[in-house]
Design a protein around this motif. Structure first.
Motif, PDB file in Angstrom:
ATOM      1  N   PHE A  36       0.870  -1.180   0.000  1.00  7.22           N
ATOM      2  CA  PHE A  36       0.000   0.000   0.000  1.00  7.22           C
ATOM      3  C   PHE A  36       0.905   1.227   0.000  1.00  7.22           C
ATOM      4  O   PHE A  36       0.863   2.052   0.906  1.00  7.22           O
ATOM      5  N   VAL A  37       1.724   1.369  -1.014  1.00  9.53           N
ATOM      6  CA  VAL A  37       2.858   2.286  -1.005  1.00  9.53           C
ATOM      7  C   VAL A  37       2.498   3.766  -0.900  1.00  9.53           C
ATOM      8  O   VAL A  37       3.253   4.535  -0.327  1.00  9.53           O
ATOM      9  N   GLY A  38       1.383   4.188  -1.444  1.00  7.79           N
ATOM     10  CA  GLY A  38       1.020   5.607  -1.362  1.00  7.79           C
ATOM     11  C   GLY A  38       2.111   6.496  -1.931  1.00  7.79           C
ATOM     12  O   GLY A  38       2.524   6.335  -3.077  1.00  7.79           O
ATOM     13  N   THR A  39       2.644   7.407  -1.119  1.00  6.65           N
ATOM     14  CA  THR A  39       3.709   8.303  -1.586  1.00  6.65           C
ATOM     15  C   THR A  39       5.101   7.782  -1.243  1.00  6.65           C
ATOM     16  O   THR A  39       6.094   8.468  -1.463  1.00  6.65           O
ATOM     17  N   GLY A  40       5.183   6.581  -0.705  1.00  5.67           N
ATOM     18  CA  GLY A  40       6.474   5.925  -0.525  1.00  5.67           C
ATOM     19  C   GLY A  40       7.243   6.239   0.743  1.00  5.67           C
ATOM     20  O   GLY A  40       8.437   5.972   0.825  1.00  5.67           O
ATOM     21  N   SER A  41       6.589   6.775   1.747  1.00  6.03           N
ATOM     22  CA  SER A  41       7.293   7.132   2.984  1.00  6.03           C
ATOM     23  C   SER A  41       8.001   5.936   3.614  1.00  6.03           C
ATOM     24  O   SER A  41       9.144   6.053   4.062  1.00  6.03           O
ATOM     25  N   LEU A  42       7.335   4.781   3.643  1.00  5.17           N
ATOM     26  CA  LEU A  42       7.964   3.601   4.246  1.00  5.17           C
ATOM     27  C   LEU A  42       9.124   3.085   3.398  1.00  5.17           C
ATOM     28  O   LEU A  42      10.084   2.526   3.931  1.00  5.17           O
ATOM     29  N   LEU A  43       9.061   3.292   2.083  1.00  5.74           N
ATOM     30  CA  LEU A  43      10.184   2.880   1.233  1.00  5.74           C
ATOM     31  C   LEU A  43      11.417   3.725   1.529  1.00  5.74           C
ATOM     32  O   LEU A  43      12.537   3.217   1.533  1.00  5.74           O
ATOM     33  N   VAL A  44      11.219   5.009   1.775  1.00  4.68           N
ATOM     34  CA  VAL A  44      12.342   5.886   2.125  1.00  4.68           C
ATOM     35  C   VAL A  44      12.975   5.407   3.430  1.00  4.68           C
ATOM     36  O   VAL A  44      14.201   5.319   3.539  1.00  4.68           O
ATOM     37  N   GLY A  45      12.133   5.069   4.413  1.00  5.93           N
ATOM     38  CA  GLY A  45      12.658   4.576   5.684  1.00  5.93           C
ATOM     39  C   GLY A  45      13.437   3.278   5.531  1.00  5.93           C
ATOM     40  O   GLY A  45      14.516   3.118   6.094  1.00  5.93           O
ATOM     41  N   ALA A  46      12.910   2.337   4.752  1.00  9.20           N
ATOM     42  CA  ALA A  46      13.592   1.059   4.537  1.00  9.20           C
ATOM     43  C   ALA A  46      14.889   1.243   3.745  1.00  9.20           C
ATOM     44  O   ALA A  46      15.904   0.619   4.060  1.00  9.20           O
ATOM     45  N   ALA A  47      14.859   2.095   2.740  1.00  6.86           N
ATOM     46  CA  ALA A  47      16.066   2.355   1.940  1.00  6.86           C
ATOM     47  C   ALA A  47      17.146   3.018   2.795  1.00  6.86           C
ATOM     48  O   ALA A  47      18.342   2.783   2.585  1.00  6.86           O
ATOM     49  N   HIS A  48      16.741   3.823   3.750  1.00  9.39           N
ATOM     50  CA  HIS A  48      17.693   4.460   4.668  1.00  9.39           C
ATOM     51  C   HIS A  48      18.543   3.407   5.388  1.00  9.39           C
ATOM     52  O   HIS A  48      19.720   3.626   5.657  1.00  9.39           O
ATOM     53  N   PHE A  49      17.945   2.262   5.684  1.00 15.57           N
ATOM     54  CA  PHE A  49      18.671   1.179   6.351  1.00 15.57           C
ATOM     55  C   PHE A  49      19.372   0.257   5.357  1.00 15.57           C
ATOM     56  O   PHE A  49      19.886  -0.790   5.738  1.00 15.57           O
ATOM     57  N   GLY A  50      19.384   0.619   4.066  1.00 15.45           N
ATOM     58  CA  GLY A  50      20.151  -0.116   3.069  1.00 15.45           C
ATOM     59  C   GLY A  50      19.391  -1.130   2.250  1.00 15.45           C
ATOM     60  O   GLY A  50      19.983  -1.834   1.422  1.00 15.45           O
ATOM     61  N   ALA A  51      18.084  -1.251   2.436  1.00 11.61           N
ATOM     62  CA  ALA A  51      17.293  -2.233   1.693  1.00 11.61           C
ATOM     63  C   ALA A  51      16.974  -1.743   0.282  1.00 11.61           C
ATOM     64  O   ALA A  51      16.915  -0.541   0.023  1.00 11.61           O
ATOM     65  N   HIS A  52      16.766  -2.693  -0.607  1.00 16.24           N
ATOM     66  CA  HIS A  52      16.217  -2.396  -1.936  1.00 16.24           C
ATOM     67  C   HIS A  52      14.704  -2.412  -1.759  1.00 16.24           C
ATOM     68  O   HIS A  52      14.167  -3.279  -1.073  1.00 16.24           O
TER      69      HIS A  52
END
Length: 137
Positions: A36-52
Motif C-alpha cells: 500500500f505504497v502511497g507516496t512511498g514514505s515507508l520505502l524511504v525509511g527502509a532504503a535508509h537502512f540499506g534495503a532495496h
C-alpha cells in the motif's frame, strides 16, 4: 516532510517511517515491499537502512503523478512528484526497484517469490466518495 518532493494528504511522518523500518529490522541488501505504497514514505525509511525497495498501490494517478495535488497553492501534481524522486532526494535512488499499480488481493506476485520484509501502513476507512451499487433480484 514539507520539503519532500512528493507528498500526499496521508503521507507518513518521516520519523515514524524510520521507526517502523527499524522495528522490522531492515538491513542492507534486503528486498522490502510495501503493498500500500502511497507516496512511498515507508520505502524511504527502509532504503535508509540499506534495503532495496518496491511497492504497489491501487491508485494509478498517485503512482504516475497525475491528479490533484495535496500541496497548498498547487492545483495538480508536477511530473517530478514521484516515489523514485523522493528516494533521489535523500540519496537513495540506487535502492529503488519499482512500483506497481496493483491490488494486493489479486495475487500478482508469484507464490515462490520471497521478500525479506513487508512493511506497510494499510489504508483505513473510505477516502473517496463511495459508489452505491444496487443489485435487483
Amino acid at each position: 516532510m514539507k520539503d519532500r518532493g512528493f507528498i500526499g494528504n496521508t503521507s507518513m511522518d518521516p520519523l515514524l517511517s524510520l521507526v517502523m523500518a527499524n522495528q522490522a529490522q531492515i538491513a542492507p541488501s534486503q528486498l522490502v515491499y510495501d503493498p500500500f505504497v502511497g507516496t512511498g514514505s515507508l520505502l524511504v525509511g527502509a532504503a535508509h537502512f540499506g534495503a532495496h525497495v518496491a511497492g504497489a498501490d491501487l491508485d494509478y494517478n498517485l503512482i504516475h503523478s497525475r491528479g490533484l495535488s495535496s500541496r497548498q497553492g498547487q492545483k495538480y501534481r508536477a511530473k517530478h512528484e514521484t516515489i523514485h524522486n523522493n528516494l533521489k532526494q535523500y540519496g537513495l535512488a540506487d535502492k529503488f526497484v519499482d512500483i506497481l499499480v496493483a491490488d494486493f488481493s489479486t495475487g500478482y506476485i508469484r507464490s515462490d517469490f520471497k521478500f525479506d520484509a513487508i512493511v506497510t501502513d494499510p489504508p483505513y476507512g473510505i477516502r473517496g466518495k463511495p459508489k452505491l451499487h444496487v443489485h435487483y433480484i
